[in-house]
Motif scaffolding. Structure first.
Motif, PDB file in Angstrom:
ATOM      1  N   LEU A   1       9.538   4.447   0.343  1.00  7.22           N
ATOM      2  CA  LEU A   1       8.851   5.908   0.310  1.00  7.22           C
ATOM      3  C   LEU A   1       9.600   6.801   0.981  1.00  7.22           C
ATOM      4  O   LEU A   1       9.611   8.044   0.807  1.00  7.22           O
ATOM      5  CB  LEU A   1       7.613   5.696   1.247  1.00  7.22           C
ATOM      6  N   ALA A   2      10.828   6.503   1.527  1.00  7.38           N
ATOM      7  CA  ALA A   2      11.658   7.660   2.266  1.00  7.38           C
ATOM      8  C   ALA A   2      12.142   8.715   1.418  1.00  7.38           C
ATOM      9  O   ALA A   2      12.388   9.825   1.837  1.00  7.38           O
ATOM     10  CB  ALA A   2      12.899   6.800   2.951  1.00  7.38           C
ATOM     11  N   HIS A   3      12.569   8.226   0.103  1.00  4.73           N
ATOM     12  CA  HIS A   3      13.001   9.384  -0.911  1.00  4.73           C
ATOM     13  C   HIS A   3      11.872  10.018  -1.576  1.00  4.73           C
ATOM     14  O   HIS A   3      12.153  10.698  -2.561  1.00  4.73           O
ATOM     15  CB  HIS A   3      13.924   8.740  -1.622  1.00  4.73           C
ATOM     16  N   GLU A   4      10.675   9.995  -1.257  1.00  4.20           N
ATOM     17  CA  GLU A   4       9.368  10.616  -1.625  1.00  4.20           C
ATOM     18  C   GLU A   4       9.088  10.357  -3.159  1.00  4.20           C
ATOM     19  O   GLU A   4       9.080  11.193  -4.203  1.00  4.20           O
ATOM     20  CB  GLU A   4       9.473  12.006  -1.677  1.00  4.20           C
ATOM     21  N   PRO A   5       8.901   8.989  -3.649  1.00  3.55           N
ATOM     22  CA  PRO A   5       8.900   8.566  -5.054  1.00  3.55           C
ATOM     23  C   PRO A   5       7.271   8.967  -5.544  1.00  3.55           C
ATOM     24  O   PRO A   5       6.337   9.198  -4.523  1.00  3.55           O
ATOM     25  CB  PRO A   5       9.188   7.043  -5.132  1.00  3.55           C
ATOM     26  N   GLU A   6       7.160   9.253  -6.628  1.00  2.00           N
ATOM     27  CA  GLU A   6       5.892   9.445  -7.331  1.00  2.00           C
ATOM     28  C   GLU A   6       4.948   8.219  -7.526  1.00  2.00           C
ATOM     29  O   GLU A   6       3.798   7.992  -7.967  1.00  2.00           O
ATOM     30  CB  GLU A   6       5.963  10.327  -8.430  1.00  2.00           C
ATOM     31  N   ILE A   7       5.955   7.035  -7.769  1.00  6.13           N
ATOM     32  CA  ILE A   7       5.421   5.894  -8.154  1.00  6.13           C
ATOM     33  C   ILE A   7       5.945   4.709  -7.220  1.00  6.13           C
ATOM     34  O   ILE A   7       7.043   4.828  -6.753  1.00  6.13           O
ATOM     35  CB  ILE A   7       5.997   5.386  -9.623  1.00  6.13           C
ATOM     36  N   LEU A   8       4.982   3.881  -6.677  1.00  5.65           N
ATOM     37  CA  LEU A   8       5.492   2.804  -5.843  1.00  5.65           C
ATOM     38  C   LEU A   8       5.079   1.485  -6.679  1.00  5.65           C
ATOM     39  O   LEU A   8       4.002   1.064  -6.943  1.00  5.65           O
ATOM     40  CB  LEU A   8       4.717   2.910  -4.608  1.00  5.65           C
ATOM     41  N   PHE A   9       6.086   0.704  -6.472  1.00  3.34           N
ATOM     42  CA  PHE A   9       5.954  -0.738  -7.285  1.00  3.34           C
ATOM     43  C   PHE A   9       5.740  -1.649  -5.928  1.00  3.34           C
ATOM     44  O   PHE A   9       6.629  -1.731  -4.974  1.00  3.34           O
ATOM     45  CB  PHE A   9       7.031  -1.314  -8.165  1.00  3.34           C
ATOM     46  N   LEU A  10       4.896  -2.392  -5.896  1.00  2.00           N
ATOM     47  CA  LEU A  10       4.650  -3.542  -4.842  1.00  2.00           C
ATOM     48  C   LEU A  10       4.684  -4.884  -5.477  1.00  2.00           C
ATOM     49  O   LEU A  10       3.518  -5.207  -6.159  1.00  2.00           O
ATOM     50  CB  LEU A  10       3.350  -3.180  -4.017  1.00  2.00           C
ATOM     51  N   ASP A  11       5.739  -5.679  -5.157  1.00  2.00           N
ATOM     52  CA  ASP A  11       5.628  -7.057  -5.584  1.00  2.00           C
ATOM     53  C   ASP A  11       5.203  -8.209  -4.616  1.00  2.00           C
ATOM     54  O   ASP A  11       5.861  -8.150  -3.789  1.00  2.00           O
ATOM     55  CB  ASP A  11       7.167  -7.301  -6.153  1.00  2.00           C
ATOM     56  N   GLU A  12       3.909  -8.460  -4.921  1.00  2.00           N
ATOM     57  CA  GLU A  12       3.290  -9.509  -3.966  1.00  2.00           C
ATOM     58  C   GLU A  12       3.500  -9.022  -2.575  1.00  2.00           C
ATOM     59  O   GLU A  12       4.017  -9.578  -1.673  1.00  2.00           O
ATOM     60  CB  GLU A  12       4.072 -10.730  -3.932  1.00  2.00           C
ATOM     61  N   PRO A  13       2.690  -7.693  -2.237  1.00  4.81           N
ATOM     62  CA  PRO A  13       2.980  -6.890  -1.204  1.00  4.81           C
ATOM     63  C   PRO A  13       2.530  -7.633   0.246  1.00  4.81           C
ATOM     64  O   PRO A  13       3.017  -7.436   1.216  1.00  4.81           O
ATOM     65  CB  PRO A  13       2.027  -5.781  -1.147  1.00  4.81           C
ATOM     66  N   THR A  14       1.597  -8.649   0.030  1.00  2.15           N
ATOM     67  CA  THR A  14       0.940  -9.196   1.321  1.00  2.15           C
ATOM     68  C   THR A  14       1.395 -10.707   1.386  1.00  2.15           C
ATOM     69  O   THR A  14       0.725 -11.486   1.940  1.00  2.15           O
ATOM     70  CB  THR A  14      -0.504  -9.126   1.388  1.00  2.15           C
ATOM     71  N   ALA A  15       2.239 -11.245   0.643  1.00  2.00           N
ATOM     72  CA  ALA A  15       2.668 -12.647   0.673  1.00  2.00           C
ATOM     73  C   ALA A  15       3.185 -12.903   1.933  1.00  2.00           C
ATOM     74  O   ALA A  15       4.075 -12.214   2.485  1.00  2.00           O
ATOM     75  CB  ALA A  15       3.974 -12.884  -0.374  1.00  2.00           C
ATOM     76  N   GLY A  16       2.767 -14.029   2.606  1.00  4.61           N
ATOM     77  CA  GLY A  16       2.862 -14.340   3.951  1.00  4.61           C
ATOM     78  C   GLY A  16       2.392 -13.461   5.271  1.00  4.61           C
ATOM     79  O   GLY A  16       3.225 -13.719   6.370  1.00  4.61           O
ATOM     80  N   VAL A  17       1.466 -12.613   4.815  1.00  6.36           N
ATOM     81  CA  VAL A  17       0.959 -11.730   5.739  1.00  6.36           C
ATOM     82  C   VAL A  17      -0.135 -12.400   6.152  1.00  6.36           C
ATOM     83  O   VAL A  17      -1.168 -12.655   5.326  1.00  6.36           O
ATOM     84  CB  VAL A  17       0.973 -10.349   5.290  1.00  6.36           C
ATOM     85  N   ASP A  18      -0.702 -12.246   7.446  1.00  9.03           N
ATOM     86  CA  ASP A  18      -2.038 -12.748   7.841  1.00  9.03           C
ATOM     87  C   ASP A  18      -3.294 -11.755   7.516  1.00  9.03           C
ATOM     88  O   ASP A  18      -2.972 -10.733   6.974  1.00  9.03           O
ATOM     89  CB  ASP A  18      -2.079 -13.006   9.415  1.00  9.03           C
ATOM     90  N   VAL A  19      -4.211 -12.258   7.533  1.00  4.84           N
ATOM     91  CA  VAL A  19      -5.515 -11.685   7.073  1.00  4.84           C
ATOM     92  C   VAL A  19      -5.689 -10.148   7.809  1.00  4.84           C
ATOM     93  O   VAL A  19      -5.974  -9.209   6.849  1.00  4.84           O
ATOM     94  CB  VAL A  19      -6.931 -12.740   7.503  1.00  4.84           C
TER      95      VAL A  19
END
Length: 308
Positions: A149-167
């Motif tokens: 997000l640092a370069h202020e994008p209009e579109i964000l792709f999240l590839d398996e964003p919560t893989a390995g993250v607890d509940v």
């Protein structure tokens, strides 16, 4: 309004002849959360990497905000942020420097105020001076989002964003995604967690063997393809379902205390009234009943099975 992403007849064939994508057509609306579902090897990551300029397409066209990703690479890439599935972050760098460096990669002027805003929104401000190697897995994934997000994008792709993250962290990540959409960012996510798509998505796309099987507004998808179950809790246990009730294809629980009837809510008649009448005539009594609707996971599994 023009879709922010337009994919037409997109094909990707790798060197060994493997068809990762087969004539994919897809449009992503501006400001939506779009969930792309599919089993391993379905083509989700290949599709994302082509749009992001990491993988070269074999044929077809991809437009980002009306501009071709090949002819206008710099322009289109600057509008996209990518949070990859893996964690390829230089572990000896600090959170603050990672976000600032990513901004510089896209020729954005230094803006400490904006970087601070991003870090605070991701609960990373207190970790700004810590080396990434010292952070937990969940915090490292937050750093990946900050970096994207640092370069202020209009579109964000999240590839398996919560893989390995607890509940708990998964719930936090869901809140982050919702807040991004509220700020005007278009979010495209791939996920193996069906409840993630069910919780977040405005629309759902299903991909399998490199082909888009279906794209549908989530609520409509569940309404049209979801089925309901009527569970009857019996007063006395049964050993088998009477043959006179075979047309209802009832499922008897292992302990014999429950009968389950599946029905389609889109039909003119569900058959429930007739079923209850026939149960009464057969001397089968129930002391309770409840209904439930198919989850998005069940719908997804059914769709994939039909295409195998």
């Amino acid at each position: 309004m023009q879709p922010i992403i337009q994919i037409n007849n997109l094909t990707k064939i790798y060197g060994g002849g493997f068809h990762a994508l087969k004539s994919v057509d897809l449009e992503i609306d501006r400001g939506e959360i779009f969930a792309l579902l599919g089993p391993n090897g379905a083509g989700k990551t290949t599709l994302i990497n082509i749009v992001c300029g990491i993988v070269t397409l074999t044929s077809g066209t991809v437009l980002v905000d009306g501009r071709d990703i090949i002819k206008d690479y710099r322009h289109t890439r600057s509008r996209i942020g990518l949070v990859p599935q893996e964690l390829p972050i230089g572990t000896y760098e600090t959170t603050w420097n990672t976000a600032r460096f990513s901004r510089g990669l896209f020729s954005k002027p230094d803006d400490p105020v904006y970087v601070e805003k991003v870090l605070r929104s991701l609960s990373l401000w207190d970790k700004r001076n810590e080396k990434i190697m010292m952070l937990s897995g969940g915090m490292k994934r937050r750093v990946l989002i900050a970096k994207a997000l640092a370069h202020e994008p209009e579109i964000l792709f999240l590839d398996e964003p919560t893989a390995g993250v607890d509940v708990e962290l998964r719930q936090d990540m869901w809140n982050i995604v919702r807040s991004l959409r509220e700020s005007g960012v278009t979010v495209i996510l791939t996920t193996h967690y069906i409840e993630e798509a069910e919780q977040l998505a405005d629309r759902v796309g299903v991909i399998n063997h490199g082909e888009i099987i279906l794209v549908q507004e989530k609520k409509r998808l569940m309404r049209e393809l979801g089925k309901k179950q009527l569970v009857l809790h019996l007063t006395e246990a049964m050993t088998e379902v009477p043959s006179r009730l075979s047309e209802y294809e009832l499922e008897l629980s292992a302990d014999g205390h429950e009968l389950t009837y599946h029905y389609d809510t889109q039909r003119e008649r569900t058959g429930i009234t007739t079923l209850l009448s026939e149960l009464h005539e057969a001397g089968i009594r129930c002391n309770d009943l409840n209904t439930s609707q198919s989850s998005l996971e069940e719908i997804f599994v059914d769709l994939v099975r039909k295409r195998l």
